[in-house]
Design a protein around this motif. Structure first.
Motif, PDB file in Angstrom:
ATOM      1  N   GLY C 223       0.859  -1.176   0.000  1.00  0.00           N
ATOM      2  CA  GLY C 223       0.000   0.000   0.000  1.00  0.00           C
ATOM      3  C   GLY C 223       0.894   1.223   0.000  1.00  0.00           C
ATOM      4  N   ILE C 224       0.874   1.962  -1.082  1.00  0.00           N
ATOM      5  CA  ILE C 224       1.751   3.127  -1.242  1.00  0.00           C
ATOM      6  C   ILE C 224       0.868   4.360  -1.326  1.00  0.00           C
ATOM      7  N   ARG C 233      -4.780   1.375   4.375  1.00  0.00           N
ATOM      8  CA  ARG C 233      -6.042   1.090   3.685  1.00  0.00           C
ATOM      9  C   ARG C 233      -5.775   0.397   2.350  1.00  0.00           C
ATOM     10  N   GLN C 234      -4.795   0.913   1.644  1.00  0.00           N
ATOM     11  CA  GLN C 234      -4.532   0.389   0.319  1.00  0.00           C
ATOM     12  C   GLN C 234      -3.942  -1.023   0.394  1.00  0.00           C
TER      13      GLN C 234
ATOM     14  N   GLY D  75     -14.075  -0.186   8.395  1.00  0.00           N
ATOM     15  CA  GLY D  75     -13.926   0.792   7.317  1.00  0.00           C
ATOM     16  C   GLY D  75     -12.581   1.497   7.321  1.00  0.00           C
ATOM     17  N   SER D  76     -11.983   1.683   8.490  1.00  0.00           N
ATOM     18  CA  SER D  76     -10.725   2.431   8.553  1.00  0.00           C
ATOM     19  C   SER D  76      -9.546   1.654   7.974  1.00  0.00           C
ATOM     20  N   ALA D  77      -9.744   0.388   7.613  1.00  0.00           N
ATOM     21  CA  ALA D  77      -8.667  -0.401   6.996  1.00  0.00           C
ATOM     22  C   ALA D  77      -8.885  -0.621   5.509  1.00  0.00           C
ATOM     23  N   LEU D  78      -9.904  -0.004   4.929  1.00  0.00           N
ATOM     24  CA  LEU D  78     -10.262  -0.298   3.538  1.00  0.00           C
ATOM     25  C   LEU D  78     -10.421   0.973   2.716  1.00  0.00           C
ATOM     26  N   ASN D  79     -10.135   0.880   1.448  1.00  0.00           N
ATOM     27  CA  ASN D  79     -10.413   1.975   0.520  1.00  0.00           C
ATOM     28  C   ASN D  79     -11.915   2.173   0.361  1.00  0.00           C
TER      29      ASN D  79
END
Lengths: 289, 289, 289, 289
Positions: C223-224, C233-234, D75-79
């Motif tokens: 995740g960049i 997140r990415q 949600g805070s870990a996902l795009n």
């Protein structure tokens, strides 16, 4: 200062005072310990968890001619290169003189380059809170869904603050007056001073969500969270929901309003949680009807 | 639209136009591909790396009666709960009609609840850039120390933008006009439209740092970084250094000014870098002398 | 060092060397300027935008006995209180001796308390990149969807890196060897040194997304992004999509796997973008069949 | 489960049990309300504010064959793109069967693609806390300088946790057992279950700072803050100070150790504060003497 619980009724107007963040009153007499001592709690008769409390501030007025602020910008607002190299003077005086007649503040013992420095007085309350509920108790420096140390320079005379009630009676507190404050409350302490305060409390129907406010010009949704991005998400979401609920907008429609017309205020970045405010003007809202 | 390099001299005033973010001009004719096509580059004779370029915008004026915006708020401005549940209409029209005579914008094909919705026209330029230098080339959606897609609603007629030169001739670009824009450019595309632009370029002495701007009311330091907290750090630091350099303030003194008087604008949160602006009013600065 | 474009075919195995971040080779001779000079580009015949390139590193080996690192932790990894008070020695030597026979590194001119300090050699490549495409060009310190200066201590001998091709021929670069590196590359420069490298390139079918990697033990999604939360997140999203695509999992199912079994690595926090890696072990994946 | 205050002495070894996050014990009987009910408080005789408490966990063992987890990634870990499109099954069962004999967990009612899915049991305690002090009281989901809901998968049998005492007697709590947990506790609830716990408490001399831990392999400094970047800053700073204090290192020297050898664990990102752990191996520390 901390007082016994005062029972009041919805619709009541209360005149009271707040001490400064260090516990000093209008005569500069120490009346309590420091750390944002609050005035209250006010038990609002008949209010129950889930109710929405509307606290209209009729007066937020200075009652003395002195204040004291911090004299360094907090590390979280500065690049590390600046922090490494800044040379601070430990004897720098950040006592302020408040010229209430002419409406400005100036340093009481100004350093060389600030001899003529003047800043407009814009008295505000840093703290408006109800009990956080769930048997929790936070220090007065905290803030959250119950309000608290929101340190927003928009909480000035004429504003109405909306808070969702968590405990029977709500247990309203007010305190932490600032003679004026830049965005972010960058020096940790703003121009801390005591205040004369008058407010009217009402219990209203309405959506809850986080703390909200309203004045003649704006509706304002506060986003209180652990970081700027999360606080901004919460503020924008709060304002979107407010528009969608009260003006019956769809998500596309609220996006059109927010994208073209919303403003952010960075209320504070120095307390245990960050506070970002999303607001939209009543001039724009008037065209939504 | 992209043009051959135009050689100009410091002090020259240039009248030109910009196409909209999709490449359409005043007559709504497609003149280039989309993706923020720019007008320029302007080669400013005699400018060298390290110089500070002052671009004074004498005119930023609408030249047609239509614009187009996004119709959803970007995910980075919303809570995940909102994102999960929002129902969007894929056929929602976000074409705008620009009523230049009366100074407001309205949806061209408004949905039910936005029939009367009006927002004030406040034309601005999203992009002002010099070459990034170091043989780098970025797409026109990028921004950084060289300026670029700053998407700040403060870049309006009357503003002067300051950029540090990285390449001989500076290679100035302008583009990405918005008829108006809320803070953050929340819908990704603001009210994208073409513009008539007039600017005067000068090379001045001055501290570099990041992009800066100035109008009648404020001096403004931009903080451009990968996240809101880092952009805010950079903006505050930029403004502190500006005050310390130009007004000979110590770090304690600049802290006093910033803590009492600084305002933040969240310019945009939708581009590859975030832009936060720290500003202080010239009324306050006038008391620093 | 920078070389003319070398045309190779899918399936080819390449033996080459990389200079260190400052441009020095195995004999400590300066061969190019500093700033992460790369070896390449390699034009992979027949590859087209959208293809997925698999670069298997058969060898990443030290080829000299010296390295040099930074000697201060970057500001973004430290509290401001620490930064304010840290007293650094400008003459501190951070030259390293690499004892390849015994597999550890030690300071060449150790200070008093680090006389016996030893750290295990774990040679890695900081940079693996294809052309970013879209006529963009970034300095070699950058990273993004095209790979680049990912500075992940998991890019060691035996790893396969997957990158999506943006330009015909892919234009593969490798460089920036580190003798070993802690998480985050906290000192900005890790133990920078030159390397012997052997890799085999293949073009495969597969989902793109951001850079990915694989070794005997893990599959890894990078995740960049501009900040830690966005990079995380990415990375999580990239790994979720990978699991869902290759193992035909639903979002509930991938949540079960990630929630119980995923690990994060904070690859680096010192470059223009942050890199966070989400990984899951092949032992767990073996039970998904 | 909540019990009356139990007075114990430094050096005492306590055998007790913890209920799961929902209040159920080893026999799956509901013994208290949900929300991370804790076992304690234990009043440690003679301990005073400022003391450092060392809680050595001799046993953290599963005592039943079932657990229950969340089934969606927060949600805070996902795009946001992933969040918008993910289709979840509201009837998905995330009950787990714990095969203690063979050391793995599996879904009790597995969906199609998780029929053979197995994950290794690695029992841990989510909560270890002393009283936060200053008359504050937080819900058991909170964490901070006093420890609390740290949700770190390194708090396993054999670990010693260090917490600074805020109240006379310390008021130690333990709870929130997880049969295993990935980094971040991504599903909000990990594999929540009841536990048999045995720990020995000692009061020691030592630097305070935030919560710390130690096992045979690592020393670990926890960074607990409102966001990932701030938690990482705190963790790195905590570990730097620990090294500088106990091994008499200068900031340059600690930078050399951290830059070459430190690892981060992202403990959890789902609670009211984020927890990041910075750790360094005892193999490296052994060379600092």
């Amino acid at each position: 200062m901390i007082q016994p619980v005062l029972h009041i009724n919805p619709g009541d107007t209360i005149r009271t005072t707040t001490v400064d963040a260090g516990g000093r009153d209008a005569s500069n007499t120490r009346r309590s310990n420091g750390g944002n001592p609050e005035t209250g709690p006010f038990y609002i008769e008949g209010t129950m968890p889930g109710d929405l409390l509307a606290i209209k501030f009729n007066r937020i007025r200075l009652n003395r001619d002195s204040a004291e602020s911090g004299d360094r910008v907090v590390g979280s607002a500065l690049n590390s290169g600046y922090i490494e190299n800044a040379k601070y003077d430990d004897k720098f005086s950040s006592e302020w003189k408040l010229d209430r007649a002419n409406g400005f503040a100036m340093l009481a013992k100004p350093s060389e380059h600030l001899k003529n420095f003047r800043v407009k007085l814009q008295p505000m309350l840093g703290c408006v809170a109800v009990s956080p509920g769930e048997k929790q108790s936070f220090q007065a420096g905290w803030l959250g869904s119950w309000g608290g140390n929101m340190d927003y320079n928009g909480i000035r005379e004429g504003v109405t603050v909306y808070l969702t009630v968590n405990q029977p009676g709500a247990l309203l507190f007010v305190g932490d007056g600032h003679a004026t404050q830049g965005d972010g409350e960058l020096t940790g302490d703003a121009l801390e001073t005591s205040m004369d305060v008058e407010f009217t409390v009402n219990v209203i129907q309405g959506e809850g969500g986080g703390p909200r406010a309203e004045n003649d010009e704006y509706i304002m949704a506060m986003g209180i969270a652990g970081s700027l991005p999360d606080a901004l998400r919460q503020a924008t979401t709060g304002l979107a929901r407010w528009l969608e609920h009260d003006y019956h907008l769809t998500p596309n429609e609220s996006a059109i309003v927010l994208g073209s017309s919303m403003r952010y205020d960075v209320a504070e970045i120095v307390d245990p949680q960050v506070n970002v405010v999303a607001k939209v003007s009543k001039a724009v809202l008037a065209t939504l009807k």
